[in-house]
Write an enzyme that holds these catalytic residues in place. Structure first.
Site, short mmCIF file in Angstrom:
data_model
loop_
_atom_site.label_atom_id
_atom_site.label_comp_id
_atom_site.label_asym_id
_atom_site.label_seq_id
_atom_site.Cartn_x
_atom_site.Cartn_y
_atom_site.Cartn_z
N CYS A 5 -5.12 -3.38 3.35
CA CYS A 5 -4.60 -2.91 4.84
C CYS A 5 -5.27 -2.78 6.41
O CYS A 5 -6.34 -4.39 6.06
CB CYS A 5 -3.68 -1.89 4.89
SG CYS A 5 -2.51 -0.73 6.69
N LYS A 37 -9.55 2.53 -1.43
CA LYS A 37 -9.61 1.16 0.29
C LYS A 37 -10.99 1.58 0.65
O LYS A 37 -11.54 3.21 0.67
CB LYS A 37 -9.03 1.61 1.48
CG LYS A 37 -8.55 1.54 1.76
CD LYS A 37 -7.42 1.75 3.19
CE LYS A 37 -6.72 1.45 4.34
NZ LYS A 37 -5.96 2.01 5.58
N GLU A 94 1.08 -1.46 -0.40
CA GLU A 94 -0.24 0.19 -0.15
C GLU A 94 0.84 0.67 -0.40
O GLU A 94 1.93 1.42 0.32
CB GLU A 94 -0.69 0.19 1.32
CG GLU A 94 -2.45 1.28 1.48
CD GLU A 94 -2.32 1.35 3.44
OE1 GLU A 94 -3.26 2.13 3.12
OE2 GLU A 94 -1.92 0.44 3.96
#
Length: 261
Positions: free
Chosen positions: A140, A104, A36
């Site tokens: 994440c 995300k 990321e």
């Protein structure tokens, strides 16, 4: 499959240089997975470096994929239009084409951090066709939400790719390794999880990130690769036929009870 656990710093050009070196070491891989936020590490002013997907940073990632004949997944930042950015995973095929993007969904407003002050959330799960495989993209903090992984598998994902800049802290490494294995076990699917190499110097603002421990986990939860705490590139094999074998003797997905849950 190349797990590219690279260091990510404060200079986008230096970070691209790390990508170039990693792809050189991953020569021959069908897919290279990067962390990321490869564009710049957290702790910088993200809006200052964010670019549209047709900008020079993603353009160079596409050129490198084409040059090496290797598909890749990497985290970048794109402008969100409200002063914030999107934390975006880009999937690029071996010809340099943009196969798909994922913004995300779950933002890291935890452990004293407030990602949502800088980052706008995405609004949909994404499965892309890449390197001959249907890949579900996870970024994440997303890995703490099993419903996202299950939604991706229900959409036909054969592999979950998790990219991260996992925050350092007490017990955080244990959370990372446990959650990555859990997503593989509960979905009887392959998980490729790539974190950045740990920060050795503090960022301009905030706490150091990255715990390393990038992993390849099979559908039974067996860790077939673990890169430890240092920068590393490891090329390993992922056998898609294992998924079918595991699901024949462990048909937990088929045993779900949608009539009650």
């Amino acid at each position: 499959m190349a797990l590219c656990q690279i260091p990510v710093g404060d200079d986008p050009e230096e970070n691209l240089q790390e990508v170039r070196k990693a792809l050189g070491r991953a020569e021959g891989a069908d897919l290279a997975v990067f962390p990321e936020a490869v564009q710049v590490r957290f702790g910088n002013t993200l809006a200052d470096v964010a670019e549209p997907l047709d900008g020079p940073f993603v353009g160079e990632l596409r050129r490198l994929a084409r040059e090496h004949g290797t598909a890749l997944v990497s985290g970048v930042f794109e402008p969100a239009g409200d002063g914030r950015v999107y934390n975006t995973a880009v999937a690029i095929d071996a010809a340099g084409g943009l196969a798909g993007t994922y913004r995300k969904i779950h933002l890291f407003d935890a452990f004293g951090d407030h990602e949502s002050e800088r980052v706008a959330p995405g609004d949909r799960p994404v499965v892309v066709e890449l390197a001959g495989t249907r890949i579900g993209l996870v970024t994440c903090y997303d890995v703490r939400f099993p419903e996202l992984a299950r939604a991706l598998v229900d959409q036909g994902a054969e592999v979950l790719v998790v990219i991260a800049a996992w925050a350092q802290g007490v017990f955080k490494e244990e959370h990372w390794t446990t959650l990555v294995r859990a997503r593989a076990i509960e979905n009887t699917t392959w998980v490729v999880a790539v974190d950045k190499a740990p920060d050795r110097t503090p960022p301009p603002k905030g706490n150091p990130g990255g715990v390393g421990r990038s992993m390849l986990v099979d559908p039974m939860g067996t860790v077939l690769a673990d890169l430890g705490p240092f920068p590393s590139v490891q090329v390993t094999e992922l056998d898609p036929e294992v998924t079918g074998r595991v699901r024949r003797f462990l048909p937990s997905l088929a045993h779900r009870r949608p009539d009650v849950l």
